[in-house]
Scaffold this active site. Structure first.
Site, PDB file in Angstrom:
ATOM      1  CG  PHE A 236      -1.864   1.202   1.195  1.00  0.00           C
ATOM      2  CD1 PHE A 236      -3.056   1.130   0.480  1.00  0.00           C
ATOM      3  CD2 PHE A 236      -1.536   2.396   1.830  1.00  0.00           C
ATOM      4  CE1 PHE A 236      -3.912   2.223   0.415  1.00  0.00           C
ATOM      5  CE2 PHE A 236      -2.384   3.491   1.761  1.00  0.00           C
ATOM      6  CZ  PHE A 236      -3.573   3.401   1.056  1.00  0.00           C
TER       7      PHE A 236
ATOM      8  CE  LYS B 243      -1.120   5.812   7.729  1.00  0.00           C
ATOM      9  NZ  LYS B 243      -0.797   5.048   6.532  1.00  0.00           N
TER      10      LYS B 243
ATOM     11  CG  ASP C 181       5.351   3.460   1.956  1.00  0.00           C
ATOM     12  OD1 ASP C 181       5.378   4.087   3.026  1.00  0.00           O
ATOM     13  OD2 ASP C 181       4.354   3.393   1.228  1.00  0.00           O
TER      14      ASP C 181
HETATM   15  C1  LIG Z   1      -1.045   5.340   5.079  1.00  0.00           C
HETATM   16  C2  LIG Z   1      -0.004   4.909   4.143  1.00  0.00           C
HETATM   17  C3  LIG Z   1       0.287   5.646   2.991  1.00  0.00           C
HETATM   18  C4  LIG Z   1      -0.528   6.846   2.570  1.00  0.00           C
HETATM   19  O1  LIG Z   1      -0.370   7.906   3.460  1.00  0.00           O
HETATM   20  P1  LIG Z   1      -1.380   9.156   3.377  1.00  0.00           P
HETATM   21  O2  LIG Z   1      -0.835  10.111   4.378  1.00  0.00           O
HETATM   22  O3  LIG Z   1      -2.740   8.632   3.716  1.00  0.00           O
HETATM   23  O4  LIG Z   1      -1.315   9.663   2.001  1.00  0.00           O
HETATM   24  C5  LIG Z   1       1.332   5.227   2.198  1.00  0.00           C
HETATM   25  N1  LIG Z   1       2.052   4.141   2.516  1.00  0.00           N
HETATM   26  C6  LIG Z   1       1.809   3.411   3.610  1.00  0.00           C
HETATM   27  C7  LIG Z   1       2.668   2.231   3.917  1.00  0.00           C
HETATM   28  C8  LIG Z   1       0.762   3.754   4.456  1.00  0.00           C
HETATM   29  O5  LIG Z   1       0.497   3.012   5.533  1.00  0.00           O
END
Ligand SMILES: *Cc1c(COP(=O)(O)O)cnc(C)c1O
Length: 400
Positions: free
Chosen positions: A139, A253, A224
């Protein structure tokens, strides 16, 4: 107790906010690991606002940093520089040990978007390459490019045509990565622990194998860290638990302590790939968000929250394992530090609802995984209470 205020807020929400979420509780305040709804009912928040409130709600140092900076300067554009963002950049570079530079933005998706753009920019100058390998069950966010990077049908449906330049491989399967790499490949983008896709940690062998493959083929390794970073797995960044170094990683986050803040961090080789006007963000490096982030990092250091995530995470994992042993329908516990998933033979949402009924907020991660992301300041006493709630919830659903 009346539910009137929550009901009114939820009704207005349903009428006026596009239905991309389906909230059932209206939260009004938070302190430590606890949030309170508009009618005064309190919950242990084992979602941390989806991985955001790492140092807990209403942390005094973070609140004061926000208040102080808000009173002095909330914004002045990136045509000028502000001290909080420069201090934050220096700190992120130091914590990463990568010796590079930082680009600031406002969310995880934007940080990944920046990583993809930087990788392409570098790739065009290094052999005319642009394709990025990402992973099934991964994700990476909700912009068009990050949706294309997110190899999950539920994220992509209805958004054709998606940006091109992505190839998908199987997570923890190095052979599958090798077959996805071709002469156009420039980078491999992965989470060190897949969050939304089911709380699946990369194996040691896989992370090291991806690094070795990137070295061999001159590819960029991009991690990520939006969910797993900022101490959640017991190290500042989850990749640090594997003894490898990425070329780029993204953070968001928990970084801004509740304010929107994203960052792309590079190694030395990639520090100047973005040049004047080649990328930008109006709010990136916002001084209030940066002041909050500096305070978050200081609190994690002062309160020893990396060690706490490891220690309390191990205790929570042990408790969850006891439920695996007890119930046939509870199959497995997996994850790292305070990023844990309970794999269910059934509907994870049913368990999340039962947990909310006990006063504990948790998340799903896919259809059959219950995900726990408590604040990193979770103490052992509160953990005991929480484990009782989890026990009662599972007993309510699976007990005889
Ligand atoms: C939540 C998340 C995102 C997206 O972050 P947003 O601030 O909602 O755009 C991207 N990568 C990972 C692994 C996430 O958990």
């Amino acid at each position: 107790m009346s539910n009137e205020k929550s009901r009114d807020i939820l009704d207005l929400y349903t009428a006026k906010v596009m239905p991309t979420y389906a909230p059932t509780v209206a939260i009004a305040s938070g302190k430590g690991i606890t949030v309170r709804d508009a009618d005064g009912r309190s919950y242990y928040d084992f979602t941390s606002g989806i991985g955001v409130q790492a140092v807990g709600y209403g942390n005094k140092d973070v609140t004061e940093a926000i208040q102080g900076q808000a009173a002095a300067l909330t914004h002045c554009s990136n045509l000028f520089v502000n001290a909080p963002e420069t201090l934050l950049a220096a700190k992120l570079v130091e914590l990463s040990g990568l010796g590079g530079k930082v680009f600031f933005c406002n969310s995880g998706a934007e940080a990944n978007e920046a990583a993809l753009k930087l990788a392409r920019r570098w790739g065009h100058a290094n052999g005319g390459r642009y394709e990025v390998v990402t992973f099934r069950q991964g994700f990476h966010g909700r912009t068009l490019a990050t949706v294309a990077a997110t190899a999950q049908a539920w994220c992509q449906e209805g958004y054709d045509p998606l940006p091109v330049g992505f190839a998908y491989a199987d997570y923890n399967d190095l052979e599958s990565v090798k077959s996805a790499v071709n002469e156009k490949t420039v980078a491999i983008l992965l989470e060190a622990v897949q969050g939304e896709g089911g709380v699946t940690p990369a194996t040691d062998e896989f992370m090291k194998g991806v690094r070795a493959l990137c070295d061999e083929k001159n590819l960029l390794m991009v991690v990520d860290e939006v969910q797993a970073g900022m101490g959640r797995t017991g190290t500042w960044f989850a990749w640090q638990g594997y003894g490898v170094q990425p070329d780029l990683f993204t953070c968001a986050k928990a970084l801004g302590g509740g304010l929107p803040m994203g960052a792309l961090v590079s190694n030395a080789k990639l520090a100047d790939v973005f040049t004047l006007s080649s990328h930008a963000s109006t709010f990136g490096g916002n001084p209030v968000a940066a002041a909050a982030a500096n305070a978050v990092i200081a609190v994690i250091e002062k309160e020893g929250l990396l060690a706490n995530a490891t220690k309390v995470g191990a205790l929570l994992k042990e408790a969850l394992q006891s439920f695996v042993d007890k119930y046939d329908k509870v199959l497995e516990v997996r994850g790292k530090g305070l990023m844990l998933g309970l794999v269910i033979d059934g509907d994870a949402k049913e368990i999340v609802d039962a947990l909310a009924g006990q006063g504990l907020l948790a998340l799903t991660a896919g259809p059959n995984v219950v995900r726990f992301l408590p604040p990193l300041c979770l103490g052992e006493d509160d953990l005991e209470d929480a484990v009782d709630m989890i026990s009662d919830a599972l007993d309510g659903v699976y007990g005889d």
